[in-house]
Scaffold this motif. Structure first.
Motif, PDB file in Angstrom:
ATOM      1  N   PRO A   1      17.962  56.248  18.952  1.00 46.27           N
ATOM      2  CA  PRO A   1      18.166  55.063  19.799  1.00 46.27           C
ATOM      3  C   PRO A   1      19.374  55.150  20.722  1.00 46.27           C
ATOM      4  O   PRO A   1      19.395  54.503  21.769  1.00 46.27           O
ATOM      5  CB  PRO A   1      18.355  53.936  18.771  1.00 46.27           C
ATOM      6  N   PHE A   2      20.398  55.944  20.352  1.00 46.12           N
ATOM      7  CA  PHE A   2      21.596  56.032  21.179  1.00 46.12           C
ATOM      8  C   PHE A   2      21.445  57.030  22.331  1.00 46.12           C
ATOM      9  O   PHE A   2      22.291  57.093  23.222  1.00 46.12           O
ATOM     10  CB  PHE A   2      22.811  56.442  20.344  1.00 46.12           C
ATOM     11  N   ALA A   3      20.388  57.837  22.290  1.00 51.30           N
ATOM     12  CA  ALA A   3      20.222  58.902  23.286  1.00 51.30           C
ATOM     13  C   ALA A   3      19.735  58.340  24.612  1.00 51.30           C
ATOM     14  O   ALA A   3      19.018  57.338  24.671  1.00 51.30           O
ATOM     15  CB  ALA A   3      19.253  59.949  22.778  1.00 51.30           C
TER      16      ALA A   3
ATOM     17  N   ARG B   1      21.736  48.400  24.699  1.00 56.27           N
ATOM     18  CA  ARG B   1      20.520  49.091  25.139  1.00 56.27           C
ATOM     19  C   ARG B   1      19.727  49.603  23.949  1.00 56.27           C
ATOM     20  O   ARG B   1      18.490  49.525  23.919  1.00 56.27           O
ATOM     21  CB  ARG B   1      20.881  50.250  26.068  1.00 56.27           C
ATOM     22  N   SER B   2      20.423  50.130  22.953  1.00 53.82           N
ATOM     23  CA  SER B   2      19.756  50.683  21.778  1.00 53.82           C
ATOM     24  C   SER B   2      19.039  49.593  20.984  1.00 53.82           C
ATOM     25  O   SER B   2      17.933  49.807  20.475  1.00 53.82           O
ATOM     26  CB  SER B   2      20.778  51.390  20.894  1.00 53.82           C
TER      27      SER B   2
ATOM     28  N   ARG C   1      27.767  47.621  13.557  1.00 54.62           N
ATOM     29  CA  ARG C   1      27.314  46.506  14.397  1.00 54.62           C
ATOM     30  C   ARG C   1      25.864  46.705  14.825  1.00 54.62           C
ATOM     31  O   ARG C   1      25.048  45.771  14.789  1.00 54.62           O
ATOM     32  CB  ARG C   1      28.227  46.408  15.619  1.00 54.62           C
ATOM     33  N   PHE C   2      25.530  47.932  15.204  1.00 51.92           N
ATOM     34  CA  PHE C   2      24.151  48.223  15.604  1.00 51.92           C
ATOM     35  C   PHE C   2      23.188  48.036  14.433  1.00 51.92           C
ATOM     36  O   PHE C   2      22.143  47.382  14.578  1.00 51.92           O
ATOM     37  CB  PHE C   2      24.062  49.648  16.135  1.00 51.92           C
ATOM     38  N   CYS C   3      23.507  48.603  13.295  1.00 47.60           N
ATOM     39  CA  CYS C   3      22.598  48.527  12.139  1.00 47.60           C
ATOM     40  C   CYS C   3      22.381  47.094  11.684  1.00 47.60           C
ATOM     41  O   CYS C   3      21.267  46.720  11.292  1.00 47.60           O
ATOM     42  CB  CYS C   3      23.152  49.371  10.984  1.00 47.60           C
ATOM     43  N   GLN C   4      23.412  46.285  11.737  1.00 41.72           N
ATOM     44  CA  GLN C   4      23.257  44.883  11.371  1.00 41.72           C
ATOM     45  C   GLN C   4      22.372  44.164  12.378  1.00 41.72           C
ATOM     46  O   GLN C   4      21.559  43.310  12.013  1.00 41.72           O
ATOM     47  CB  GLN C   4      24.628  44.220  11.275  1.00 41.72           C
ATOM     48  N   ALA C   5      22.487  44.534  13.649  1.00 39.96           N
ATOM     49  CA  ALA C   5      21.699  43.872  14.692  1.00 39.96           C
ATOM     50  C   ALA C   5      20.217  44.198  14.611  1.00 39.96           C
ATOM     51  O   ALA C   5      19.375  43.382  15.010  1.00 39.96           O
ATOM     52  CB  ALA C   5      22.247  44.240  16.071  1.00 39.96           C
ATOM     53  N   VAL C   6      19.866  45.395  14.105  1.00 38.26           N
ATOM     54  CA  VAL C   6      18.441  45.780  14.057  1.00 38.26           C
ATOM     55  C   VAL C   6      17.807  45.484  12.699  1.00 38.26           C
ATOM     56  O   VAL C   6      16.664  45.884  12.456  1.00 38.26           O
ATOM     57  CB  VAL C   6      18.250  47.276  14.425  1.00 38.26           C
TER      58      VAL C   6
ATOM     59  N   VAL D   1      18.435  54.954   8.377  1.00 33.95           N
ATOM     60  CA  VAL D   1      19.209  55.485   9.493  1.00 33.95           C
ATOM     61  C   VAL D   1      19.735  56.851   9.074  1.00 33.95           C
ATOM     62  O   VAL D   1      20.207  57.041   7.961  1.00 33.95           O
ATOM     63  CB  VAL D   1      20.363  54.550   9.907  1.00 33.95           C
ATOM     64  N   GLU D   2      19.613  57.791   9.983  1.00 35.50           N
ATOM     65  CA  GLU D   2      19.983  59.181   9.709  1.00 35.50           C
ATOM     66  C   GLU D   2      21.297  59.534  10.395  1.00 35.50           C
ATOM     67  O   GLU D   2      21.533  59.133  11.531  1.00 35.50           O
ATOM     68  CB  GLU D   2      18.862  60.084  10.216  1.00 35.50           C
ATOM     69  N   GLU D   3      22.123  60.272   9.699  1.00 40.06           N
ATOM     70  CA  GLU D   3      23.414  60.722  10.217  1.00 40.06           C
ATOM     71  C   GLU D   3      24.199  59.600  10.918  1.00 40.06           C
ATOM     72  O   GLU D   3      24.520  59.688  12.098  1.00 40.06           O
ATOM     73  CB  GLU D   3      23.231  61.908  11.173  1.00 40.06           C
ATOM     74  N   PRO D   4      24.523  58.531  10.202  1.00 42.70           N
ATOM     75  CA  PRO D   4      25.291  57.453  10.823  1.00 42.70           C
ATOM     76  C   PRO D   4      26.765  57.802  11.007  1.00 42.70           C
ATOM     77  O   PRO D   4      27.467  57.110  11.748  1.00 42.70           O
ATOM     78  CB  PRO D   4      25.130  56.298   9.837  1.00 42.70           C
ATOM     79  N   ALA D   5      27.250  58.842  10.324  1.00 42.59           N
ATOM     80  CA  ALA D   5      28.653  59.248  10.413  1.00 42.59           C
ATOM     81  C   ALA D   5      28.735  60.747  10.672  1.00 42.59           C
ATOM     82  O   ALA D   5      27.777  61.490  10.435  1.00 42.59           O
ATOM     83  CB  ALA D   5      29.395  58.901   9.125  1.00 42.59           C
TER      84      ALA D   5
END
Length: 389
Positions: free
Chosen positions: A159-161, A185-186, A218-223, A231-235
């Motif tokens: 999603p960030f790409a 956007r993501s 913030r993104f993960c909470q929003a989706v 979610v893969e490789e968040p860090a």
């Protein structure tokens, strides 16, 4: 049975560069292995490392059946394997895979029989690369819906790409520290994908460590409303502290592993209990046995395992044998649409991708990995060759 020849191929294939090893014995058997540094940079370095290891450790007097003995010799005395990264472990992976292929073919059994035997007859798969051919975000919902029409009920996306005009993906720079628009956007992209595929299709999001931990949270909470499978490789790989921070703050499951190498690299992740799913890449973590050991470690922590697959069709076949043999298998990555990429090279005569039905891979019972190289397509891709006669 003695080693007769070795060929290393560095293949230019539509933006990726698969590195493939082929070993041939004096009895006519061949074995294949892949060093999975196909994307990003490092293909030439990996092919060079593979060449160095073959020159130093492999010859006509090598006992081809003592696979782990050779792996341990390289680990103990090659110096760079201890604490090493993808280049050395990818080269070791390719050699180990090719030896397994030879050994299984000599016994006339599939490779999974050498890993404890087949547990699963069919492997559920998720579709990656369904977005190939898209040139802007607006193209994504239609492409996702088409993959679902083709029988896939699980899709992965980044999603960030940013989608470039030529269809390639570009991940954020500088972890997008000063660009708040990336998160917004993501979120919109994930919302549009969920609307396009409906509520019953699983969506996996590969974050590729693209943002800082606070923006990732913030993104993960929003989706959350869009029912994300994981979610893969968040860090950043290796930053277990950041992984723990994120895991404590989001509801989605976490998957990690494609940029973690050997059982030693996975140990801290397991002990942190910050991840739910491990994704060792058989082509860069050390090979089949190393991935099997990682899966056993994960089993002791009640964790799921799925092989990371993102190279040529050979890596898919290798992954099939691994997945078929582990009790904590979850789902296998799969790229059915490589042919959409201009310049793509099919490296196998008989890829397993064409056998996938309704999102499931039927586990083959052919000897070895059950696949063969398209040598005619690889004639210009020979990086190095060796002969012992």
């Amino acid at each position: 049975m003695k080693l007769k020849s070795a060929s290393i191929y560095l293949v230019e294939s539509g933006g990726i560069r698969p590195v493939i090893l082929e070993l041939e014995t004096d009895s006519g058997l061949t074995g294949l292995g892949e060093a999975c540094i196909a994307y990003g940079v490092g293909g030439t370095g990996t092919a060079g490392m593979l060449k160095d290891i073959v020159e130093r450790y492999m010859n006509s007097g090598l006992d081809l059946l003592r696979i782990e003995a050779l792996w341990t010799e390289i680990y103990d005395h090659g110096f760079w394997a201890k604490g090493g990264g993808p280049i050395v472990y990818a080269a070791m992976s390719a050699i180990e895979q090719a030896l397994f292929d030879i050994k299984a073919r000599s016994l006339n059994v599939p490779v999974y029989e050498l890993l404890g035997g087949r547990i699963h007859d069919w492997l559920r798969t998720y579709c990656n690369g369904w977005y190939f051919g898209c040139t802007r975000d607006e193209d994504l919902p239609r492409a996702a819906a088409k993959a679902v029409e083709d029988g896939y009920d699980a899709l992965k996306f980044y999603p960030f790409a940013t989608i470039l005009p030529d269809g390639r993906l570009r991940h954020p720079s500088y972890r997008a520290a000063s660009d708040r628009s990336v998160v917004q956007r993501s979120i919109r992209t994930v919302r549009d994908l969920r609307n396009a595929v409906g509520p019953d299709v699983e969506l996996m999001l590969d974050l590729s460590a693209g943002l800082t931990p606070d923006d990732t949270i913030r993104f993960c909470q929003a989706v959350e409303p869009f029912d994300i499978t994981y979610v893969e490789e968040p860090a950043v790989p290796g930053d277990v502290g950041a992984l723990v921070k994120i895991a404590r703050s989001i509801s989605q499951r976490i998957a990690v592993g494609e940029r973690i190498y050997s059982r030693y690299g996975f140990r801290d992740v397991l002990e942190s209990r910050a991840a739910d799913i491990l994704q060792p890449d058989i082509g860069n973590t050390g090979g089949l046995l190393e991935a099997r050991k990682i899966a056993a470690m994960a089993e002791a922590y009640s964790m799921k395992v799925q092989p990371h697959i993102c190279a040529s069709a050979l890596s898919t076949a290798v992954g099939m044998h691994f997945s078929a043999s582990i009790p904590n298998f979850y789902i296998q990555e799969h790229f059915p649409y490589w042919g959409r990429i201009p310049g793509h090279v099919d490296v196998l005569e008989d890829p397993i991708e064409s056998s996938v039905r309704e999102g499931f891979i039927p586990v083959k019972d052919a000897p070895g990995f059950g696949v063969h190289l398209r040598r005619a397509a690889l004639e210009k891709s020979v990086f190095a060759s060796f002969s012992w006669q």
